[in-house]
Design a protein around this motif. Structure first.
Motif, mmCIF file in Angstrom:
data_model
loop_
_atom_site.group_PDB
_atom_site.id
_atom_site.type_symbol
_atom_site.label_atom_id
_atom_site.label_comp_id
_atom_site.label_asym_id
_atom_site.label_seq_id
_atom_site.Cartn_x
_atom_site.Cartn_y
_atom_site.Cartn_z
ATOM 1 N N UNK A 112 37.394 36.425 37.636
ATOM 2 C CA UNK A 112 36.520 36.399 36.466
ATOM 3 C C UNK A 112 36.750 35.147 35.619
ATOM 4 N N UNK A 113 38.019 34.708 35.549
ATOM 5 C CA UNK A 113 38.369 33.585 34.677
ATOM 6 C C UNK A 113 38.637 32.300 35.452
ATOM 7 N N UNK A 114 38.060 32.227 36.668
ATOM 8 C CA UNK A 114 38.335 31.071 37.532
ATOM 9 C C UNK A 114 37.872 29.754 36.925
ATOM 10 N N UNK A 115 36.892 29.806 35.998
ATOM 11 C CA UNK A 115 36.374 28.572 35.404
ATOM 12 C C UNK A 115 37.187 28.076 34.231
ATOM 13 N N UNK A 116 38.145 28.855 33.755
ATOM 14 C CA UNK A 116 38.967 28.446 32.612
ATOM 15 C C UNK A 116 40.032 27.445 33.028
ATOM 16 N N UNK A 118 54.009 29.202 30.371
ATOM 17 C CA UNK A 118 55.076 30.162 30.098
ATOM 18 C C UNK A 118 55.132 30.551 28.611
ATOM 19 N N UNK A 119 54.461 29.752 27.748
ATOM 20 C CA UNK A 119 54.392 30.062 26.318
ATOM 21 C C UNK A 119 53.047 30.670 25.949
ATOM 22 N N UNK A 120 51.980 30.109 26.535
ATOM 23 C CA UNK A 120 50.629 30.462 26.100
ATOM 24 C C UNK A 120 50.047 31.706 26.762
ATOM 25 N N UNK A 121 50.478 32.049 27.954
ATOM 26 C CA UNK A 121 49.870 33.173 28.671
ATOM 27 C C UNK A 121 50.246 34.512 28.040
ATOM 28 N N UNK A 122 49.343 35.466 28.148
ATOM 29 C CA UNK A 122 49.578 36.824 27.655
ATOM 30 C C UNK A 122 50.730 37.447 28.438
ATOM 31 N N UNK A 123 51.697 38.018 27.732
ATOM 32 C CA UNK A 123 52.880 38.495 28.458
ATOM 33 C C UNK A 123 53.424 39.793 27.877
ATOM 34 N N UNK A 124 52.561 40.781 27.758
ATOM 35 C CA UNK A 124 52.997 42.102 27.300
ATOM 36 C C UNK A 124 53.732 42.824 28.437
ATOM 37 N N UNK A 125 54.903 43.387 28.129
ATOM 38 C CA UNK A 125 55.668 44.172 29.101
ATOM 39 C C UNK A 125 55.912 45.555 28.510
ATOM 40 N N UNK A 126 55.347 46.611 29.106
ATOM 41 C CA UNK A 126 55.540 47.962 28.558
ATOM 42 C C UNK A 126 57.002 48.385 28.636
ATOM 43 N N UNK A 136 45.981 35.795 33.175
ATOM 44 C CA UNK A 136 46.739 36.049 31.942
ATOM 45 C C UNK A 136 46.300 35.146 30.789
ATOM 46 N N UNK A 137 45.199 34.424 30.943
ATOM 47 C CA UNK A 137 44.688 33.592 29.854
ATOM 48 C C UNK A 137 43.913 34.464 28.866
ATOM 49 N N UNK A 138 44.285 34.412 27.598
ATOM 50 C CA UNK A 138 43.589 35.186 26.566
ATOM 51 C C UNK A 138 42.394 34.406 26.038
ATOM 52 N N UNK A 139 41.274 35.101 25.916
ATOM 53 C CA UNK A 139 40.052 34.517 25.348
ATOM 54 C C UNK A 139 39.645 35.334 24.116
ATOM 55 N N UNK A 140 38.624 34.873 23.418
ATOM 56 C CA UNK A 140 38.143 35.594 22.242
ATOM 57 C C UNK A 140 37.564 36.957 22.595
ATOM 58 N N UNK A 141 37.133 37.109 23.856
ATOM 59 C CA UNK A 141 36.543 38.375 24.274
ATOM 60 C C UNK A 141 37.593 39.448 24.587
ATOM 61 N N UNK A 142 38.836 39.037 24.827
ATOM 62 C CA UNK A 142 39.895 39.987 25.176
ATOM 63 C C UNK A 142 40.393 40.728 23.942
ATOM 64 N N UNK A 143 40.458 42.044 24.048
ATOM 65 C CA UNK A 143 40.928 42.892 22.955
ATOM 66 C C UNK A 143 42.325 43.419 23.275
ATOM 67 N N UNK A 144 43.127 43.588 22.244
ATOM 68 C CA UNK A 144 44.503 44.055 22.402
ATOM 69 C C UNK A 144 44.664 45.407 21.706
#
Length: 581
Positions: A255-259, A266-274, A295-303
């Motif tokens: 889905x995010x292949x164009x980003x 290692x700093x910027x990617x989303x890295x939530x660990x339950x 793991x790239x966060x965009x404005x469309x991604x909700x947390x």
């Protein structure tokens, strides 16, 4: 860095007590008695089907091949169910009981006259051979089916369950785990030797009822030993379907292949660990970077309020991406090992045919060694070598290299692959000698096969011993490799890779034999008219190419948790951020 990932059924992580060595008699005892119970039976199954169930050779051979292939492939769904739903403890318990019931049914088919066809011989006189009735066949197949279920659960889970009993965060625990892998395979080989000699002898020369009854009792002991250790086991809970995570990462990355990837992922990617995750934290690696886009966060991604992604199919964590990278990195190594097993298959099949057309007498006595029994020398070499390697060589290598296992698992695999090449070269030379003496100095005839060579069958010992040493390096290293490189929630699946690889290698070997048979005259029924040595040299070429492929892979491979230069920077940054917080 990473907290202890194991979680007991009723205890918190901080309360886990690793019993390590104390749990081993129950774990290894379960494995040993299971192998004593099932291997001897499965190895002699062809004889049982043709002599007791009066099956034709082609029918019995087909059934045995289907049974063996299904048994190996059953480890994959068994491992999946273990890692996803039931956990290793429950899977092993259920599978052990299934194996016991399967052996019990097979014993009943031999002991109860109505459960098998009448004998073809009455008072030593040959009569009509009546095949099994549909319900006799159904009863037999139900027993074999239960054995498949048992093997599908025991084989991929037993090793991982044993390793779960050691603390991975202490030096003593790590060393004990390395030793466990060696001794696990040692007992496995010992059980095979006993099964292929004593149990097979009882089945063939005493009675099938006793020959199957003894393994059934041993399988009962296997179940009893396993459940006796319940109170001291560390039991890891399943963590949901690992395949779902793999699919989610793939879908999100597509889905995010164009980003565009950030400069410091290692700093910027989303890295939530339950908090409930049983997987140890894996540092960032710069391989398969296309997957990082998941793991790239965009404005469309909700947390979500707990920090997790609201849509796990659109946003994955860096931890999830790294877990899938571990799986992707293992597959090319696994392919090289499928090709490696071709050498083992040849030693288990064509060496038997060579022995049939060789002098198998034990010295000057009239006793003739069964052709299939020569494979015991492979197991004997392996059994002798493992304690020497584990107790004498590894400690010295550890002082030199500073590595827990003396050398890395990939280095062990490479040594075994070199020994496999030497094995096939020696096999070719021995076959040249056997064939030459069969043509110039035969000592008899072997049924439909042809002249028997005057070469002693003991000439096969060098090649069989070499392949035993090769197994001691490569196969044990594979067991350790799959256990350590798979994420914790996929370790049973990692265990199944070994057996699925063996099944694939059998098919590959059959395909190779078929190609050579149809394109040349190297493999006729009579080996004296064949050029089996040429076929062995073809396998040598295949294994040399495979070794080159493996070396390239080994230089490229990154062990789980090792990261790279980028990841080291990333870990330093993350550690500094922790201190700032």
């Amino acid at each position: 860095m990473a907290k202890n990932y194991k979680e007991a059924v009723t205890k918190d992580e901080s309360e886990i007590k690793y019993r390590g060595i104390k749990a081993m008699p129950f774990v290894i005892g379960n494995e040993t008695f299971e192998k004593l119970g099932t291997i001897g039976t499965s190895s002699n199954l062809l004889v049982y089907l043709t002599t007791v169930f009066n099956m034709k050779s082609i029918t019995a051979t087909t059934l045995v091949n289907v049974f063996n292939g299904t048994t190996n492939f059953a480890t994959l769904p068994g491992a999946f169910l273990s890692d996803t739903y039931f956990g290793r403890y429950k899977t092993l318990g259920f599978a052990s009981v299934a194996s016991f019931l399967g052996m019990l049914i097979l014993t009943l088919t031999a002991a109860v006259a109505k459960l098998h066809p009448p004998s073809c011989e009455v008072d030593g006189i040959s009569g009509p051979c009546i095949g099994p009735t549909p319900w006799q066949m159904a009863f037999l197949l139900s027993g074999l089916g239960l054995l498949v279920v048992g093997a599908g659960g025991i084989r991929p889970c037993n090793l991982a369950f044993g390793a779960d009993q050691f603390d991975p965060n202490t030096e003593s625990g790590k060393k004990a785990t390395n030793s466990f892998f060696n001794w696990y395979y040692f007992t496995f080989t010992f059980a095979m030797m006993v099964s292929l000699t004593i149990i097979v002898y009882v089945q063939s020369n005493v009675s099938w009822a006793w020959g199957l009854g003894i393994p059934t009792f041993l399988m009962f002991l296997s179940c009893a030993l396993f459940f006796m250790g319940t109170k001291i086991y560390v039991i890891v809970k399943p963590d949901g379907s690992p395949f779902t995570t793999a699919v989610r990462v793939t879908v999100a990355a597509v889905k995010k292949r164009g980003l565009q990837l950030p400069e410091q992922p290692w700093i910027s990617l989303f890295n939530y660990v339950p908090k409930s995750s049983i997987n140890s934290k894996i540092p960032y690696t710069d391989q398969f970077r296309i997957l990082d886009k998941a793991a790239i966060m965009t404005n469309e991604d909700k947390i979500n309020p707990d920090g997790s992604a609201a849509n796990p199919w659109g946003l994955c964590s860096m931890q999830q991406v790294e877990e899938i990278k571990c799986l992707v990195r293992v597959v090319p190594i696994w392919i090289s090992q499928v090709i490696y097993y071709v050498t083992l298959v040849q030693q288990q099949t064509y060496t038997v045919f060579q022995a049939l057309q060789s002098d198998r007498h034990l010295g000057n006595t009239g006793f003739k060694i069964p052709a299939a029994s020569y494979t015991v020398f492979t197991m004997l070499a392996l059994t002798i070598w493992i304690p020497i390697y584990d107790r004498l060589i590894v400690p010295k290598l550890r002082k030199i290299t500073g590595k827990e296992g003396g050398i890395t698992v990939l280095q062990k695999m490479g040594i075994g692959m070199v020994l496999a090449i030497i094995t096939m070269l020696v096999s070719g030379l021995v076959e040249e000698k056997r064939r030459s003496l069969a043509l110039s100095n035969p000592i008899g005839m072997e049924g439909r096969r042809g002249a028997i060579s005057s070469m002693s069958g003991f000439w096969f010992i060098p090649q069989l011993s070499l392949i035993g040493l090769s197994e001691a390096f490569t196969v044990i290293a594979q067991v350790e490799f799959y256990y350590r490189q798979f994420p914790e929630n996929m370790r049973s699946i990692g265990g199944s890779f070994l057996f699925v690889g063996m099944a694939m290698s059998n098919y590959l070997s059959s395909f190779l034999v078929s190609i050579v048979h149809h394109t040349s005259d190297w493999l006729p029924e009579d080996l004296n008219k064949a050029r089996l040595d040429y076929f062995y040299y073809v396998v040598v070429v295949l294994e040399v190419l495979n070794l080159v492929y493996f070396v390239v892979l080994a230089r490229w491979f990154k062990y789980k948790g090792s990261g790279g230069s980028a990841s080291e920077i990333g870990m330093e940054n993350m550690q500094s951020e922790k201190h700032l917080v």
